[in-house]
Design a protein around this motif. Structure first.
Motif, mmCIF file in Angstrom:
data_model
loop_
_atom_site.group_PDB
_atom_site.id
_atom_site.type_symbol
_atom_site.label_atom_id
_atom_site.label_comp_id
_atom_site.label_asym_id
_atom_site.label_seq_id
_atom_site.Cartn_x
_atom_site.Cartn_y
_atom_site.Cartn_z
ATOM 1 N N ILE A 138 48.646 15.115 -58.163
ATOM 2 C CA ILE A 138 49.727 15.369 -57.205
ATOM 3 C C ILE A 138 49.977 14.143 -56.337
ATOM 4 N N TYR A 139 48.907 13.520 -55.888
ATOM 5 C CA TYR A 139 49.054 12.307 -55.070
ATOM 6 C C TYR A 139 49.798 11.221 -55.843
ATOM 7 N N ALA A 140 49.416 11.022 -57.120
ATOM 8 C CA ALA A 140 50.024 9.967 -57.926
ATOM 9 C C ALA A 140 51.517 10.203 -58.111
ATOM 10 N N ILE A 141 51.905 11.460 -58.364
ATOM 11 C CA ILE A 141 53.318 11.754 -58.588
ATOM 12 C C ILE A 141 54.118 11.560 -57.311
ATOM 13 N N ARG A 142 53.584 12.027 -56.188
ATOM 14 C CA ARG A 142 54.264 11.791 -54.912
ATOM 15 C C ARG A 142 54.423 10.286 -54.653
ATOM 16 N N LYS A 143 53.368 9.543 -54.901
ATOM 17 C CA LYS A 143 53.406 8.095 -54.676
ATOM 18 C C LYS A 143 54.434 7.436 -55.596
ATOM 19 N N PHE A 144 54.498 7.903 -56.822
ATOM 20 C CA PHE A 144 55.479 7.390 -57.774
ATOM 21 C C PHE A 144 56.896 7.534 -57.226
ATOM 22 N N PHE A 145 57.206 8.723 -56.692
ATOM 23 C CA PHE A 145 58.551 8.954 -56.166
ATOM 24 C C PHE A 145 58.814 8.131 -54.895
ATOM 25 N N TYR A 146 57.837 8.064 -54.021
ATOM 26 C CA TYR A 146 58.032 7.309 -52.781
ATOM 27 C C TYR A 146 58.257 5.821 -53.076
ATOM 28 N N GLU A 147 57.556 5.296 -54.062
ATOM 29 C CA GLU A 147 57.708 3.885 -54.404
ATOM 30 C C GLU A 147 59.096 3.592 -54.973
ATOM 31 N N ARG A 148 59.755 4.646 -55.447
ATOM 32 C CA ARG A 148 61.111 4.485 -56.004
ATOM 33 C C ARG A 148 62.175 5.022 -55.057
ATOM 34 N N ASP A 149 61.810 5.203 -53.808
ATOM 35 C CA ASP A 149 62.753 5.583 -52.742
ATOM 36 C C ASP A 149 63.388 6.952 -52.942
ATOM 37 N N PHE A 150 62.670 7.864 -53.580
ATOM 38 C CA PHE A 150 63.129 9.251 -53.652
ATOM 39 C C PHE A 150 62.865 9.930 -52.306
ATOM 40 N N THR A 247 50.980 8.321 -63.730
ATOM 41 C CA THR A 247 50.020 9.346 -63.305
ATOM 42 C C THR A 247 48.728 9.264 -64.108
ATOM 43 N N VAL A 248 48.845 9.100 -65.411
ATOM 44 C CA VAL A 248 47.647 9.005 -66.253
ATOM 45 C C VAL A 248 46.843 7.753 -65.893
ATOM 46 N N GLU A 249 47.526 6.632 -65.708
ATOM 47 C CA GLU A 249 46.811 5.399 -65.342
ATOM 48 C C GLU A 249 46.105 5.550 -64.000
ATOM 49 N N HIS A 250 46.758 6.216 -63.051
ATOM 50 C CA HIS A 250 46.134 6.457 -61.743
ATOM 51 C C HIS A 250 44.855 7.282 -61.904
ATOM 52 N N CYS A 251 44.915 8.346 -62.702
ATOM 53 C CA CYS A 251 43.741 9.211 -62.880
ATOM 54 C C CYS A 251 42.615 8.494 -63.608
ATOM 55 N N LEU A 252 42.965 7.666 -64.577
ATOM 56 C CA LEU A 252 41.923 6.905 -65.275
ATOM 57 C C LEU A 252 41.222 5.942 -64.324
ATOM 58 N N GLU A 253 41.952 5.434 -63.351
ATOM 59 C CA GLU A 253 41.354 4.524 -62.369
ATOM 60 C C GLU A 253 40.525 5.271 -61.332
ATOM 61 N N LYS A 254 41.020 6.413 -60.844
ATOM 62 C CA LYS A 254 40.416 7.082 -59.701
ATOM 63 C C LYS A 254 39.460 8.222 -60.060
ATOM 64 N N CYS A 255 39.508 8.734 -61.270
ATOM 65 C CA CYS A 255 38.794 9.992 -61.578
ATOM 66 C C CYS A 255 37.730 9.836 -62.653
ATOM 67 N N ARG A 256 37.191 8.658 -62.837
ATOM 68 C CA ARG A 256 36.186 8.450 -63.887
ATOM 69 C C ARG A 256 34.992 9.399 -63.730
ATOM 70 N N ALA A 257 34.481 9.503 -62.510
ATOM 71 C CA ALA A 257 33.315 10.366 -62.278
ATOM 72 C C ALA A 257 33.658 11.825 -62.534
ATOM 73 N N GLU A 258 34.859 12.229 -62.140
ATOM 74 C CA GLU A 258 35.281 13.618 -62.340
ATOM 75 C C GLU A 258 35.467 13.929 -63.824
ATOM 76 N N PHE A 259 36.062 13.007 -64.574
ATOM 77 C CA PHE A 259 36.225 13.212 -66.018
ATOM 78 C C PHE A 259 34.860 13.342 -66.688
ATOM 79 N N GLU A 260 33.927 12.517 -66.263
ATOM 80 C CA GLU A 260 32.581 12.587 -66.834
ATOM 81 C C GLU A 260 31.920 13.922 -66.498
ATOM 82 N N VAL A 403 52.797 21.580 -62.765
ATOM 83 C CA VAL A 403 51.557 20.932 -62.321
ATOM 84 C C VAL A 403 50.356 21.447 -63.108
ATOM 85 N N GLU A 404 50.260 22.770 -63.252
ATOM 86 C CA GLU A 404 49.071 23.338 -63.898
ATOM 87 C C GLU A 404 48.973 22.930 -65.368
#
Length: 431
Positions: A138-150, A247-260, A403-404
Motif C-alpha cells: 500500500i505504501y509503495a502504490i501511494r508513493k508511486f501516485f504521489y511521485e507522479r503528481d496524482f 510495487t514489486v521492486e519496492h517489496c523485494l527491497e524492503k520485505c526480504r525478511a518477511e518473504f523469508e 489490494v487483497e
C-alpha cells in the motif's frame, strides 16, 4: 534506562534497555530460563539468570503463560543464534497481565477454528509478516501516485449510483431518500474529480454482495483506483504496468525478511519486468479452447480460465477488449469492433488471475446514455455522471487494483482470506 523496541535493540549493544511486549514462547534448562518476547516489531530472546534476578522474579517463569503481557529490562548483547541476532539478559521483569490459557496451540488447527479466532491469529508470525508486506504494498502504490503528481480523492462509501452490477449490491434505507448502496467502486466519482485535477486516485473499502466461495473473493475488500483525463487505453495500460513493477521492486527491497519468514520463493517476483504480455480477448478465447476450456466468445473469463492463462507466463498478462455484454456500461465502445469495448484485465502470473481491471471510459453522451438505458439503470441517479459528458468531455481512462488479490500474489498465498486483517466472506462476519 532506555526504552526501545526489539527492532531497534541492536543499536544499544552493551547498554541497558526496557522493552514492553508479550510472551511468545518460553523454555528452561534448569538454572537458565529463556523467554521469547514479541513487541510488534520483532522477536527477541530474553535470558533469565538466577544470579541476575531477584528470586521472586526468577520464580515467575512458571506463572508466565503464552501471550502474557510484560515489561522486561536488561542488557543487550550480540548473539547470532538468537532471533533477530540480539539477546537480552533480564535484570528486571514486570508482568502486566498473566494471560489465560491461549486457545491457539502448536498443534494443527483447522481453518474454520483459526478464522473464528482471527483476532488472536493475527499475532502468529506468518500473519504478522503477511500484514507487514501488505503495508509495504500500500505504501509503495501511494508513493508511486504521489511521485507522479496524482491527487488523492476520498470517494463516497454510501451512494445512489450503481458502479458495476445491481445483483451484487448491499443496500440500506437512507432516511427519506430511498435506497442507498455500499459502494462497489469509487470510479464514477473519480471521473468527476479527474475533470478537475486531471490525474487522481482513491483508496478505500468496496463491497460486493456476490455469492462466491472461491479463493479469490471477499464481500468487503480494498481497492486502489486511478482515473486520468486525456488518457486512452494504451496510456492506462502503461501506467498499470509501471505501478506493478514499481510495487514489486519496492517489496523485494524492503520485505526480504518477511518473504523469508512466510517461505515465499521470490524468484518469480524477480522476473517481473516491462513489458508485460498482451493478449486480445479473441486470442484468449482461442488460447483457452485449445487447452480444453469450454469458454465461448462473449463469455467473461472465469477464475479457471484466468488461472490457465496466468500459469503460462512468467509476466503478468493483459487481456484486452472484451465483448461489451461481458463488461460494465461505462466502458468505451471499440471503434474498430463495436461488439467489444476498450478495456483490459491484468492477470497476475503463477496462476493468480485478475488483479487489475481497467478501461477507457465512454466519453460520448449519446452512447453512454444508450448503455444506461440498455442496462435498465435509473437515469435520474446518473444525471450528475452524464453531466461530465456535457461540460468539457475528454477521453479518459482508469483502473482498479484489488489490494487483497495483489497481496495474495506477491506473498504467494493460496487463499485471499489471509491477506486482510478481518476477512468478510459469504459465511464469515465474526469476529
Amino acid at each position: 534506562m532506555i526504552e526501545t523496541t526489539i527492532a531497534r535493540a541492536g543499536q544499544f549493544k552493551g547498554e541497558d534497555v526496557t522493552i514492553k511486549g508479550w510472551l511468545y514462547n518460553k523454555r528452561s534448562s534448569g538454572k537458565i530460563n529463556f523467554l521469547i518476547i514479541r513487541d510488534g516489531t520483532g522477536l527477541m530472546q530474553a535470558v533469565m539468570l538466577k544470579q541476575e534476578l531477584p528470586e521472586e522474579q526468577f520464580n515467575m517463569f512458571d506463572e508466565l503463560t503464552r501471550e502474557s503481557s510484560l515489561i522486561v529490562s536488561g542488557s543487550v548483547r550480540k548473539d547470532d543464534r538468537a532471533p533477530g541476532g540480539y539477546e537480552l539478559t533480564i535484570k528486571n521483569l514486570e508482568p502486566v497481565q498473566i494471560a489465560e490459557e491461549y486457545p491457539i496451540t502448536k498443534k494443527e488447527h483447522g481453518i474454520d477454528f483459526l478464522m473464528g479466532v482471527r483476532h488472536l491469529w493475527l499475532r502468529s508470525q506468518k500473519q504478522f509478516h503477511i500484514l507487514k508486506i501488505r503495508n509495504e504494498i500500500i505504501y509503495a502504490i501511494r508513493k508511486f501516485f504521489y511521485e507522479r503528481d496524482f491527487i488523492l480523492i476520498d470517494t463516497p462509501i454510501l451512494t445512489g449510483s450503481i458502479g458495476e452490477t445491481a445483483s451484487t449490491l448491499f443496500s440500506t434505507d437512507y432516511f427519506d431518500l430511498g435506497k442507498a448502496y455500499l459502494a462497489q467502486t469509487g470510479q464514477l466519482y473519480l471521473e468527476a474529480a479527474c475533470m478537475s485535477h486531471r490525474n487522481v486516485f482513491c483508496f478505500g473499502p468496496t463491497f460486493r454482495a456476490e455469492k462466491s466461495k472461491t479463493r479469490r473473493h471477499l464481500t468487503e475488500f480494498w481497492m486502489i483506483e486511478a482515473e486520468m483525463a486525456y488518457c486512452d487505453l494504451a496510456c492506462d495500460i502503461e501506467l498499470q504496468e509501471d505501478m506493478v513493477v514499481y510495487t514489486v521492486e519496492h517489496c523485494l527491497e524492503k520485505c526480504r525478511a518477511e518473504f523469508e519468514a512466510i517461505e515465499r520463493d521470490t524468484a518469480p517476483l524477480e522476473k517481473i519486468k516491462k513489458p508485460f504480455e498482451r493478449m486480445l480477448y479473441d486470442e484468449a478465447v482461442s488460447f483457452l479452447q485449445e487447452r480444453g476450456s469450454s469458454i465461448k466468445w462473449g463469455d467473461d473469463l472465469g477464475a479457471e480460465d484466468e488461472t490457465i492463462i496466468s500459469q503460462e507466463f512468467d509476466q503478468p498478462v493483459f487481456v484486452m477488449n472484451y465483448p461489451r455484454g461481458a463488461k460494465a456500461f461505462y466502458m468505451k465502445e471499440n471503434p474498430d469492433n463495436p461488439k467489444t469495448v476498450l478495456c483490459s484485465d491484468l492477470l497476475g502470473p503463477e496462476g493468480y488471475g485478475e488483479i487489475i481491471g481497467g478501461s477507457q471510459r465512454e466519453d460520448n453522451l449519446e452512447k453512454l446514455l444508450a448503455r444506461i438505458r440498455e442496462e435498465k439503470l435509473p437515469e435520474e441517479a446518473y444525471e450528475w455522471y452524464l453531466d461530465l459528458r456535457k461540460y468539457g468531455s475528454v477521453p479518459h481512462s482508469g483502473f482498479g487494483l484489488g489490494v487483497e488479490r495483489t497481496v495474495a500474489w506477491i506473498c504467494g498465498l493460496p487463499h485471499i482470506r489471509e491477506t486482510i486483517p478481518f476477512p468478510r466472506t459469504l459465511s464469515r462476519l465474526y469476529p
